[in-house]
Scaffold this motif. Sequence first.
Motif, short mmCIF file in Angstrom:
data_model
loop_
_atom_site.label_atom_id
_atom_site.label_comp_id
_atom_site.label_asym_id
_atom_site.label_seq_id
_atom_site.Cartn_x
_atom_site.Cartn_y
_atom_site.Cartn_z
N PRO A 141 0.96 -1.32 0.20
CA PRO A 141 0.01 0.12 -0.24
C PRO A 141 0.72 1.20 -0.11
CG PRO A 141 0.19 -0.80 2.43
CD PRO A 141 0.77 -1.91 1.40
N ASN A 142 0.28 2.19 -0.38
CA ASN A 142 0.73 3.77 -0.01
C ASN A 142 0.38 4.47 1.13
OD1 ASN A 142 0.19 3.76 -3.53
ND2 ASN A 142 2.32 3.93 -2.82
N ILE A 143 -0.80 4.19 1.44
CA ILE A 143 -1.24 4.63 2.56
C ILE A 143 -1.74 3.68 3.82
CG2 ILE A 143 -2.60 6.29 3.92
CD1 ILE A 143 -2.52 7.75 1.28
N LEU A 144 -1.45 3.68 5.07
CA LEU A 144 -2.09 2.81 5.85
C LEU A 144 -2.75 3.54 6.90
CD1 LEU A 144 -2.43 -0.15 7.15
CD2 LEU A 144 -0.29 0.44 8.45
N LEU A 145 -4.06 3.48 6.93
CA LEU A 145 -5.09 4.22 7.89
C LEU A 145 -5.18 3.78 9.23
CD1 LEU A 145 -7.88 5.37 5.27
CD2 LEU A 145 -5.51 6.57 5.70
N ASP A 146 -5.17 4.67 10.16
CA ASP A 146 -5.32 4.11 11.38
C ASP A 146 -6.94 4.76 11.71
OD1 ASP A 146 -5.75 3.84 14.28
OD2 ASP A 146 -3.82 5.15 14.68
N LEU A 147 -7.81 3.91 11.59
CA LEU A 147 -9.27 4.37 11.70
C LEU A 147 -9.65 4.51 13.08
CD1 LEU A 147 -10.77 1.84 9.12
CD2 LEU A 147 -9.84 4.19 8.56
N ILE A 148 -10.72 5.19 13.18
CA ILE A 148 -11.61 5.71 14.56
C ILE A 148 -12.23 4.55 14.66
CG2 ILE A 148 -12.97 7.07 15.55
CD1 ILE A 148 -11.60 9.44 14.12
N ASP A 149 -13.20 4.21 14.07
CA ASP A 149 -13.84 2.89 13.55
C ASP A 149 -13.17 1.85 13.34
OD1 ASP A 149 -15.89 0.98 13.44
OD2 ASP A 149 -17.24 2.27 12.36
N LYS A 150 -12.98 0.73 14.17
CA LYS A 150 -12.18 -0.33 13.73
C LYS A 150 -12.82 -1.58 12.96
CE LYS A 150 -8.34 1.50 15.59
NZ LYS A 150 -7.07 1.90 14.66
N THR A 151 -14.04 -1.11 12.50
CA THR A 151 -14.70 -2.20 11.66
C THR A 151 -13.73 -2.59 10.31
OG1 THR A 151 -16.69 -1.23 12.21
CG2 THR A 151 -16.72 -2.74 10.34
N PRO A 152 -13.35 -3.85 10.44
CA PRO A 152 -12.46 -4.42 9.25
C PRO A 152 -13.18 -4.18 7.89
CG PRO A 152 -12.61 -6.08 10.88
CD PRO A 152 -13.81 -5.09 11.42
N PHE A 153 -12.36 -3.70 6.95
CA PHE A 153 -13.09 -3.75 5.61
C PHE A 153 -13.71 -2.47 5.24
CE2 PHE A 153 -12.01 -8.01 6.75
CZ PHE A 153 -10.85 -8.21 5.95
N LEU A 154 -13.77 -1.47 6.28
CA LEU A 154 -14.76 -0.48 6.26
C LEU A 154 -14.28 0.35 4.75
CD1 LEU A 154 -16.73 1.14 7.84
CD2 LEU A 154 -15.05 2.53 8.79
N GLU A 155 -13.27 0.03 4.42
CA GLU A 155 -12.75 1.24 3.27
C GLU A 155 -13.48 0.51 1.86
OE1 GLU A 155 -9.01 -1.62 4.00
OE2 GLU A 155 -11.02 -0.69 5.05
N GLU A 156 -14.15 -0.55 2.02
CA GLU A 156 -14.77 -1.13 0.83
C GLU A 156 -16.28 -0.28 0.85
OE1 GLU A 156 -15.04 -5.36 1.05
OE2 GLU A 156 -13.08 -5.45 1.02
N GLU A 157 -16.65 0.39 1.66
CA GLU A 157 -17.81 1.17 1.54
C GLU A 157 -17.30 2.48 0.99
OE1 GLU A 157 -19.77 1.16 5.29
OE2 GLU A 157 -19.45 -1.02 5.59
N TRP A 158 -16.30 2.98 0.71
CA TRP A 158 -16.05 4.49 0.45
C TRP A 158 -15.84 4.65 -1.15
CZ3 TRP A 158 -11.14 4.42 3.87
CH2 TRP A 158 -11.47 4.30 5.40
N VAL A 159 -16.15 3.46 -2.08
CA VAL A 159 -15.84 3.50 -3.36
C VAL A 159 -16.68 4.75 -3.98
CG1 VAL A 159 -16.26 2.43 -5.61
CG2 VAL A 159 -15.22 1.18 -3.60
#
Length: 244
Positions: free
Chosen positions: A154-172
């Motif tokens: 990856p280029n960016i590893l995010l430290d999320l507030i909400d630790k729900t796995p695979f949350l980034e898949e909802e950002w498309v």
Amino acid sequence: MQLIGHVGKILRYPVKSLGGESVSSARVMYYGMYGDRSHTILDESRQGKYLTITQFQEMVKYKARFIGEESADRYPAVEIITPDGKVFVWEDEEWRKELESKSKRRLSYKQYSPAHVPIGAIEEEPLLVVSDASLKSLSEMTGKQLIDEQRFRPNILLDLIDKTPFLEEEWVTKHLTIGEVEIQVDRFCERCMIITVDPQTGERDANVHKQVIRHRKNNFGVYASVIKTGSIHIGDEVWIKEKV
């Protein structure tokens, strides 16, 4: 806008398929992270193709990093660290001959300038984003304490507030603002055998890919394009907003 987390790590890979470097800050260009995949190794036995971890998995044990001042006109010198700890500059023939001998292929070398890097820096999209929660969840699936994020490049590893796995898949289709930068999340990242290779040892573990296929339909992380260039830093706030 909603605050969703902070930048945990910034990573770039000056030489395609070699191990990369973690940096405290970086410029984000329209083609992606400054210097990412700006230097490449071509496999002359396959016309127009690059030598990658797919063909020679031990490549990942060679590390690459920039040394010196960065500029918009030219990249700093690239330093290569071989698996046995020897240090060379990019142009040095000794490490190149070693790589050619080990890979059993005839190789050539190409580098781009900051103004002439193909979109996506020889990759499919400009940026690849992964979250800490997703990395932790996948590590648990594979029975590992914590998988090295560089396995997924990856280029960016995010430290999320909400630790729900695979949350980034909802950002498309949504936009993220990170420091001065704005990006658009475009699509899932479909994975290949490269993620089976340990970035430190070069050894393969097929179970990593099997779990991604089984639990995530072979997707892990998301690709993003750059809407607004600028600099990002470790700790920068990450905000999400609907596509405008």
